[in-house]
Motif scaffolding. Sequence first.
Motif, PDB file in Angstrom:
ATOM      1  N   LEU A  48       0.835  -1.206   0.000  1.00  0.00           N
ATOM      2  CA  LEU A  48       0.000   0.000   0.000  1.00  0.00           C
ATOM      3  C   LEU A  48       0.869   1.255   0.000  1.00  0.00           C
ATOM      4  N   PHE A  49       1.945   1.235   0.768  1.00  0.00           N
ATOM      5  CA  PHE A  49       2.861   2.364   0.825  1.00  0.00           C
ATOM      6  C   PHE A  49       3.428   2.649  -0.563  1.00  0.00           C
ATOM      7  N   ALA A  50       3.758   1.576  -1.303  1.00  0.00           N
ATOM      8  CA  ALA A  50       4.281   1.721  -2.664  1.00  0.00           C
ATOM      9  C   ALA A  50       3.245   2.355  -3.598  1.00  0.00           C
ATOM     10  N   GLU A  51       1.960   2.216  -3.246  1.00  0.00           N
ATOM     11  CA  GLU A  51       0.893   2.823  -4.048  1.00  0.00           C
ATOM     12  C   GLU A  51       0.491   4.198  -3.520  1.00  0.00           C
ATOM     13  N   GLY A  52       1.208   4.672  -2.496  1.00  0.00           N
ATOM     14  CA  GLY A  52       0.955   6.016  -2.001  1.00  0.00           C
ATOM     15  C   GLY A  52       0.077   6.107  -0.768  1.00  0.00           C
ATOM     16  N   PHE A  53      -0.193   4.979  -0.104  1.00  0.00           N
ATOM     17  CA  PHE A  53      -1.014   4.985   1.102  1.00  0.00           C
ATOM     18  C   PHE A  53      -0.141   4.705   2.316  1.00  0.00           C
ATOM     19  N   ASP A  54      -0.120   5.648   3.238  1.00  0.00           N
ATOM     20  CA  ASP A  54       0.643   5.499   4.471  1.00  0.00           C
ATOM     21  C   ASP A  54      -0.357   5.225   5.593  1.00  0.00           C
TER      22      ASP A  54
END
Length: 156
Positions: free
Chosen positions: A33-39
């Motif tokens: 998810l982080f790689a897709e822009g979600f922190d």
Amino acid sequence: MANGNDKAARHGAIRRIIDARMVGTQEELGKLLFAEGFDVTQATLSRDLAQLKATRVHRPEGGAFYEIYEQEGAPQERVRLHELVTAIGDNEALVVVRTAPGAAPAVALAIDDAQLPESLGTLAGDDTIFITPQRGTTTRKLSHRLRELFAHGERP
């Protein structure tokens, strides 16, 4: 980078990721998810997985991965929830629901969503749910109500 506040977008990303690959842990899903822009925090991710009714499916060769059952086919979902419950028991204080491994969060969320007047609330682990009855409701009555729901494959 998104902070994870856009729930619909985050849920869509979780569905996409889980549909595209075998994701075995929340940590792995968080990195994807982080790689897709979600922190997102682990607590938010755990809540999202429960809301999406994600379950961990155990592979015969070992290990497990997340799977999300679509909600379009409500009759199929009912059967799935029914099939995930393996036992229901009670004592003087609590009702305990046993589920297939990894299914407790989804089943507990379904019980909570049903807003049963007999239930004060649920606490779910991996394969076990503790349910506290409302004041004035016996655990036996709550246990009976849950058995009725799951015996017929109704969606709680």
